[in-house]
Design a protein around this motif. Structure first.
Motif, short mmCIF file in Angstrom:
data_model
loop_
_atom_site.label_atom_id
_atom_site.label_comp_id
_atom_site.label_asym_id
_atom_site.label_seq_id
_atom_site.Cartn_x
_atom_site.Cartn_y
_atom_site.Cartn_z
N LEU A 1 0.83 -1.21 0.00
CA LEU A 1 0.00 0.00 0.00
C LEU A 1 0.86 1.26 0.00
N THR A 2 1.89 1.27 0.84
CA THR A 2 2.76 2.43 0.91
C THR A 2 3.46 2.67 -0.43
N ALA A 3 3.99 1.60 -1.02
CA ALA A 3 4.68 1.72 -2.31
C ALA A 3 3.71 2.17 -3.40
N ALA A 4 2.51 1.63 -3.41
CA ALA A 4 1.53 1.99 -4.43
C ALA A 4 1.16 3.46 -4.35
N ALA A 5 1.01 3.98 -3.13
CA ALA A 5 0.66 5.39 -2.96
C ALA A 5 1.81 6.30 -3.42
N ALA B 1 9.62 11.44 1.73
CA ALA B 1 8.48 10.77 2.38
C ALA B 1 8.70 9.26 2.42
N ALA B 2 9.29 8.72 1.36
CA ALA B 2 9.59 7.28 1.33
C ALA B 2 10.62 6.93 2.39
N ALA C 1 -4.63 3.77 -2.74
CA ALA C 1 -3.37 4.48 -2.96
C ALA C 1 -3.59 5.72 -3.83
N VAL C 2 -4.38 5.58 -4.87
CA VAL C 2 -4.64 6.72 -5.77
C VAL C 2 -5.41 7.81 -5.03
N GLN C 3 -6.38 7.43 -4.24
CA GLN C 3 -7.14 8.42 -3.47
C GLN C 3 -6.21 9.21 -2.56
N ALA C 4 -5.30 8.52 -1.89
CA ALA C 4 -4.36 9.19 -1.01
C ALA C 4 -3.43 10.12 -1.79
N ALA C 5 -2.99 9.69 -2.95
CA ALA C 5 -2.09 10.51 -3.77
C ALA C 5 -2.75 11.83 -4.17
N LEU D 1 -0.36 10.48 2.31
CA LEU D 1 0.09 9.17 1.86
C LEU D 1 0.18 8.19 3.03
N PRO D 2 -0.27 6.96 2.85
CA PRO D 2 -0.25 5.99 3.96
C PRO D 2 1.17 5.64 4.37
N ALA D 3 1.29 5.30 5.64
CA ALA D 3 2.57 4.84 6.19
C ALA D 3 2.32 3.54 6.93
N ALA D 4 1.72 2.59 6.21
CA ALA D 4 1.38 1.30 6.81
C ALA D 4 2.66 0.57 7.21
#
Length: 235
Positions: free
Chosen positions: A68-72, A89-90, A199-203, A210-213
């Motif tokens: 999820l984190t990578a996708a976002a 952020a990554a 992920a797209v919604q967060a972007a 952006l998620p940090a799962a």
């Protein structure tokens, strides 16, 4: 005279974009992913993956955390958000030094392949700013953008990559039936779609959204795996 072909602006739909997605998501794309297990090698050694059922549980957990984190991050880069800010952020979302090093090494390899395949000024600028490599999901998203793909394409590619590498690695590590491993991925397809959509919604909401799962066990085992003297996979 036949008009000269034009190159679309990065991030805009291009003729053949769906075919470009197949190229980018292909496991044979020369970006170095085949040498990494996504934590599966350590999980196999610890006895947490013994068969296709264990693999399914591992992949599901990885998809909803690291995936999820990578996708976002990839979706945000494909959307056109600042890649340097995304790289920072990554870093903040990758507590393990071993995983940060791996992400940058894979990003450097992805950058080489992407610049040779879909050259553009944005890739050149990121390569110049991060000569030792930006995080792989950021480079992946920018590669998708340069290929005329959108954030949903980049998110799907990153989400799929987060589990397909582990499945392929377990086939080699356990001599697992490849049909069973592929079945695991196929049954995850609906969840892959949902993760990519999230992920797209967060972007679209910006970098701070952006998620940090977290996946603490992946972080811990990555550090231990990096110290192994003998291993089949780089990570």
């Amino acid at each position: 005279m036949t008009p000269a072909p034009t190159t679309p602006a990065p991030g805009t739909p291009a003729p053949g974009a769906r075919a470009a997605l197949l190229v980018l998501a292909d496991g044979r794309f020369p970006a170095g992913g085949h040498a990494h297990s996504g934590g599966a090698e350590a999980a196999v050694k610890a006895g947490r993956i013994r068969d296709h059922r264990d693999l399914a549980v591992f992949c599901q957990g990885r998809l909803h955390t690291a995936g999820l984190t990578a996708a976002a991050l990839a979706a945000a880069a494909a959307l056109g958000l600042d890649p340097l800010a995304l790289d920072e952020a990554a870093d903040a979302r990758t507590p393990s030094p071993a995983l940060r090093a791996t992400a940058r090494k894979l990003g450097r390899q992805m950058m080489r392949a992407a610049r040779a395949t879909w050259p553009c000024a944005e890739l050149d600028a990121l390569a110049a700013a991060r000569p030792r490599g930006a995080h792989q999901p950021v480079v992946l998203g920018l590669a998708a953008r340069s290929a005329g793909l959108g954030p949903a394409d980049a998110a799907h590619c990153a989400a799929y990559e987060s589990v397909s590498g582990a499945a392929t690695a377990v086939v080699r590590l356990l001599s697992l039936d490849p049909f069973e491993a592929t079945g695991v991925l196929a049954r995850l397809a609906p969840e892959l779609d949902r993760v990519a959509e999230r992920a797209v919604q967060a972007a679209h909401e910006g970098i701070d959204a952006l998620p940090a799962a977290s996946a603490p066990l992946l972080d811990i085992t990555a550090q231990a795996h990096a110290a192994w003297s003998v291993r089949l996979f780089a990570s």
